[in-house]
Design a protein around this motif. Structure first.
Motif, PDB file in Angstrom:
ATOM      1  N   HIS A 207      -8.153   8.585  -1.607  1.00  0.00           N
ATOM      2  CA  HIS A 207      -7.483   7.293  -1.508  1.00  0.00           C
ATOM      3  C   HIS A 207      -7.388   6.728  -2.918  1.00  0.00           C
ATOM      4  O   HIS A 207      -8.344   6.869  -3.695  1.00  0.00           O
ATOM      5  N   THR A 210      -6.626   7.673  -7.714  1.00  0.00           N
ATOM      6  CA  THR A 210      -6.749   9.130  -7.748  1.00  0.00           C
ATOM      7  C   THR A 210      -7.915   9.520  -8.655  1.00  0.00           C
ATOM      8  O   THR A 210      -7.992   9.044  -9.796  1.00  0.00           O
ATOM      9  N   TYR A 218      -1.601  15.857  -9.454  1.00  0.00           N
ATOM     10  CA  TYR A 218      -0.800  14.912  -8.665  1.00  0.00           C
ATOM     11  C   TYR A 218       0.439  14.511  -9.481  1.00  0.00           C
ATOM     12  O   TYR A 218       1.549  14.437  -8.942  1.00  0.00           O
ATOM     13  N   LYS A 222       4.309  14.701  -8.319  1.00  0.00           N
ATOM     14  CA  LYS A 222       5.144  13.494  -8.276  1.00  0.00           C
ATOM     15  C   LYS A 222       6.424  13.718  -9.086  1.00  0.00           C
ATOM     16  O   LYS A 222       7.500  13.296  -8.688  1.00  0.00           O
ATOM     17  N   ASP A 250      -0.953   4.055  -9.029  1.00  0.00           N
ATOM     18  CA  ASP A 250      -2.035   3.707  -8.097  1.00  0.00           C
ATOM     19  C   ASP A 250      -2.344   2.210  -8.171  1.00  0.00           C
ATOM     20  O   ASP A 250      -2.592   1.566  -7.147  1.00  0.00           O
ATOM     21  N   LEU A 260      -3.505   3.510  -0.179  1.00  0.00           N
ATOM     22  CA  LEU A 260      -2.681   4.715  -0.327  1.00  0.00           C
ATOM     23  C   LEU A 260      -3.581   5.919  -0.104  1.00  0.00           C
ATOM     24  O   LEU A 260      -4.562   6.103  -0.825  1.00  0.00           O
ATOM     25  N   GLN A 261      -3.242   6.712   0.904  1.00  0.00           N
ATOM     26  CA  GLN A 261      -3.986   7.946   1.180  1.00  0.00           C
ATOM     27  C   GLN A 261      -3.129   9.139   0.753  1.00  0.00           C
ATOM     28  O   GLN A 261      -1.959   9.226   1.153  1.00  0.00           O
ATOM     29  N   VAL A 262      -3.700  10.011  -0.052  1.00  0.00           N
ATOM     30  CA  VAL A 262      -2.978  11.225  -0.447  1.00  0.00           C
ATOM     31  C   VAL A 262      -3.699  12.424   0.150  1.00  0.00           C
ATOM     32  O   VAL A 262      -4.913  12.574  -0.034  1.00  0.00           O
ATOM     33  N   GLU A 278       1.787  11.346   1.415  1.00  0.00           N
ATOM     34  CA  GLU A 278       1.221  10.004   1.171  1.00  0.00           C
ATOM     35  C   GLU A 278       1.400   9.122   2.396  1.00  0.00           C
ATOM     36  O   GLU A 278       2.499   9.085   2.985  1.00  0.00           O
ATOM     37  N   GLN A 291       4.957   6.427   5.657  1.00  0.00           N
ATOM     38  CA  GLN A 291       4.769   7.713   5.014  1.00  0.00           C
ATOM     39  C   GLN A 291       5.680   7.708   3.808  1.00  0.00           C
ATOM     40  O   GLN A 291       6.880   7.485   3.954  1.00  0.00           O
ATOM     41  N   THR A 294       6.401  13.303   0.419  1.00  0.00           N
ATOM     42  CA  THR A 294       5.820  14.574   0.892  1.00  0.00           C
ATOM     43  C   THR A 294       6.553  15.686   0.152  1.00  0.00           C
ATOM     44  O   THR A 294       7.788  15.656   0.040  1.00  0.00           O
TER      45      THR A 294
END
Ligand SMILES: CC(C)(COP(=O)(O)OP(=O)(O)OC[C@H]1O[C@@H](n2cnc3c(N)ncnc32)[C@H](O)[C@@H]1OP(=O)(O)O)[C@@H](O)C(=O)NCCC(=O)NCCS
Length: 362
Positions: A207, A210, A218, A222, A250, A260-262, A278, A291, A294
């Protein structure tokens, strides 16, 4: 009621230091009018943001320059107009929006505001204007297909506005919702199948913020969101991401009180992060979840990693936000591989967005 355009005033938005600052009223009013416009268009409040959630996105302008004006008629706020200019080197693009309360439509106010959009783009050497608008066709509507050929939007007031101002419909995005109150057996089954197929990979979840050791990986994923997602003839700058940009990204969530959950897939042998999903929710955990990105990196496709990160993300989301009634997601109508995954999980279409573009001549 008729409006004389001399009664219409565009006032630059003041971005306050905090919502307690003496000059914060404009910002709060802007967010309120934004939310009312979205509710009028969609008939629900899933698009709602609080002023606290949006403020960090306006304060941090390191990755894009943001212009916004409040639109007032006789001193009453009726909408907003904004232009975002990405700071990527050599960028030609400008993203714009005009959002008016329904009672202000059809009086030339949008066309007046649009002049500010083109002027701002030209002044900054941007020639590619792009904008998105939710427009859901009702049965029997006359419709327009985008240049990709996938999906349709109604030939309504909004379509006429874009066409009148020289835009073409490039792509249609489908908004889909997943009912989070329904049993999750199907997702558990799909998750187990994806785990079995994804040999050599493991799920890593965090979460925001990061963890430092995951920021580079990540950041790379992105950056691929700007190059590897079906875009028709829309133009997206290739975005340069590094650990510092991940931190800024973030912070926009954290400072606004959002979660935010990754959920990522990691290649066990190399340690490389190669797929992610996400999920986001605001402070109100009884509201809809969203969401966001992805992606599976090209070299790692074909191992059910898309299904894996989506299902793993949703299963832990149920623990994290048990009162959130649904998850919303947006996908290009021609993005079959992603729609196949979403449909299998149980997402159903709820609305459509047109993606519009105009190239300015010198
Ligand atoms: C799309 C949107 C910005 C258009 O704004 P608008 O102020 O209604 O647009 P205008 O009034 O300038 O033009 C629309 C119509 O009004 C007519 N019109 C223009 N000036 C007028 C005037 N002074 N009096 C009466 N009608 C007028 C135009 O001829 C046009 O007619 P048409 O639909 O037959 O082509 C507005 O509907 C809106 O906010 N929609 C929701 C958000 C959205 O989708 N935004 C899209 C960009 S992000």
């Amino acid at each position: 009621m008729t409006t004389l355009l001399s009664d219409v005033r565009l006032r630059p938005l003041t971005v306050p230091v905090s919502l307690d600052a003496p000059d914060a009223a404009d910002f709060t009013a802007m967010v309120d009018v934004r939310n009312r416009v979205f509710e009028q268009i969609s008939g629900h409040t899933d698009h709602t943001f609080t002023a606290a959630e949006l403020l960090p996105h306006f304060q941090d302008t390191e990755d894009e320059e943001r212009f916004m004006w409040l639109i007032e008629v006789d001193g009453t706020l009726v909408g907003r107009v904004g232009v975002d200019l990405p700071r990527e080197k050599g960028s030609r693009t400008a993203y714009w929006l005009i959002e008016l309360l329904r009672e202000a439509w059809g009086r030339g106010i949008g066309s007046y505001a649009y002049e500010f959009v083109e002027r701002t783009a030209r002044e900054h050497g941007r020639t590619v204007l792009q904008a998105w608008a939710e427009q859901s066709p009702a049965p029997g509507d006359d419709t327009l297909a985008p240049r990709t050929g996938f999906g349709r939007v109604p030939r309504d007031h909004i379509t006429r506005f874009f066409l009148r101002h020289g835009h073409t419909l490039e792509q249609v995005e489908r908004a889909s919702a997943l009912d989070l109150t329904a049993p999750m057996d199907r997702i558990e089954k799909l998750h187990a199948e994806a785990l079995a197929a994804a040999k050599g990979y493991r799920v890593v979840q965090w979460h925001a913020p990061t963890p430092p050791e995951l920021r580079e990986g990540y950041a790379w994923m992105k950056s691929r969101m700007s190059t590897d997602v079906p875009a028709g003839a829309l133009e997206f700058d290739e975005e340069a991401w590094d650990a510092a940009r991940v931190e800024r990204h973030d912070n926009r969530y954290l400072e606004g009180g959002r979660t935010l959950q990754v959920t990522a897939a990691q290649h066990i042998v190399t340690g490389e992060l190669c797929a992610f999903n996400e999920l986001v929710i605001g402070q109100d955990r009884t509201a809809a979840s969203h969401q966001e990105d992805t992606l599976v990196l090209k070299e790692h496709r074909g191992h059910r990693l898309g299904m894996l990160v989506k299902c793993a993300g949703l299963l832990s989301w149920r623990e994290l936000a048990p009162q959130s009634p649904r998850v919303m997601t947006y996908n290009a109508e021609e993005n079959r591989p992603m729609l196949d995954i979403n449909e299998a999980i149980g997402f159903v279409p709820v609305a459509y967005e047109g993606a519009w573009k105009k190239t300015l001549q010198d």
